[in-house]
Design an enzyme around this catalytic site. Structure first.
Site, short mmCIF file in Angstrom:
data_model
loop_
_atom_site.label_atom_id
_atom_site.label_comp_id
_atom_site.label_asym_id
_atom_site.label_seq_id
_atom_site.Cartn_x
_atom_site.Cartn_y
_atom_site.Cartn_z
CD GLU A 141 -0.06 -4.89 6.15
OE1 GLU A 141 0.13 -5.13 4.70
OE2 GLU A 141 -0.35 -3.63 6.12
CB CYS A 148 -0.89 0.21 1.40
SG CYS A 148 -2.84 1.21 0.89
CG HIS A 182 -3.41 -3.34 3.92
ND1 HIS A 182 -2.49 -2.60 4.54
CD2 HIS A 182 -3.69 -2.14 3.55
CE1 HIS A 182 -2.18 -1.30 3.92
NE2 HIS A 182 -3.86 -0.63 3.28
N1 GLN Z 1 -2.99 6.60 1.12
C1 GLN Z 1 -2.16 6.10 1.19
C2 GLN Z 1 -0.73 6.56 0.47
O1 GLN Z 1 -1.41 6.97 -0.12
C3 GLN Z 1 -1.96 4.13 1.71
C4 GLN Z 1 -3.15 3.98 2.30
C5 GLN Z 1 -2.86 2.71 3.09
O2 GLN Z 1 -1.15 2.11 3.12
N2 GLN Z 1 -3.24 1.57 3.67
O3 GLN Z 1 0.00 6.79 1.54
#
Ligand code: GLN
Length: 195
Positions: A175, A82, A173
């Site tokens: 994790e 992410c 995610h």
């Molecule tokens: N939207 C976040 C970003 O761009 C990432 C979101 C997340 O890691 N759950 O940094």
């Protein structure tokens, strides 16, 4: 001993620590899992994991602490989830510090706001997996001339997991699941990179 570092600046750090430990146990390997907070913690790591969180915050800290330079100079494989995917990209739709290890372009927050978070069944590494998306980035494009890029998973017409060399980036995610599949895969990549 082989060491996996979990970048411990902001975000879902303890969740990655927990699942990485579990993956190591399942593989039956002697691998240490340590947190990485400063540039000097990086040198002894064979692989680094960057969690979800806020990529602007993580990127700024990475940069001011010189962690990004240390990762690049030592050619350490990185697994980013992410916000970690955002940081691995060469380019995003924001002006922010990146590590830029992968020839990918990423758009942040494509999957909506926190309240739009969702879970869905995906396929990765030939297995079913629970994809958890929270303000997730999407992969807009990748450099098709790079022979070391491999798509690991697609969902709804979008690439959600990609590998370049030993670096891996996911929109979702892992994790936040108890499924060690992708962490085990990354640990094996790290072992390949040092053998
Ligand atoms: N939207 C976040 C970003 O761009 C990432 C979101 C997340 O890691 N759950 O940094």
């Amino acid at each position: 001993m082989v060491k996996i570092g979990i970048l411990d600046l902001q975000g879902a750090v303890s969740e990655h620590y927990h699942i990485t430990k579990k993956a190591v146990e399942r593989l039956g390997l002697e691998v240490e899992v340590e947190s990485v907070r400063y540039a000097e913690d990086v040198k002894s790591c064979d692989g680094i994991i960057i969690s979800g969180g806020e990529s602007t915050v993580i990127g700024k800290l990475l940069h001011t602490r010189g962690i990004d330079k240390e990762i690049k100079n030592n050619n350490i494989p990185v697994f980013g989830t992410c916000a970690g995917m955002v940081l691995l990209a060469k380019k995003t739709d924001f002006n922010q510090p990146l590590i830029g290890l992968m020839d990918i372009t990423v758009k942040r927050n494509t999957y909506g706001r926190q309240k739009d978070s969702f879970e869905t069944s995906i396929n990765i590494l030939n297995q079913n997996y629970l994809g958890i998306f929270i303000r997730a980035p999407s992969l807009e494009s990748y450099d098709k001339t790079k022979k070391d890029i491999r798509i690991l998973s697609e969902h709804d017409g979008k690439i959600i997991a990609i590998q370049q060399g030993h670096n891996i980036a996911l929109s979702f995610h892992p994790e936040l699941t108890e499924d060690t599949l992708i962490h085990e895969y990354f640990i094996k990549e790290v072992l390949c990179s040092i053998s």
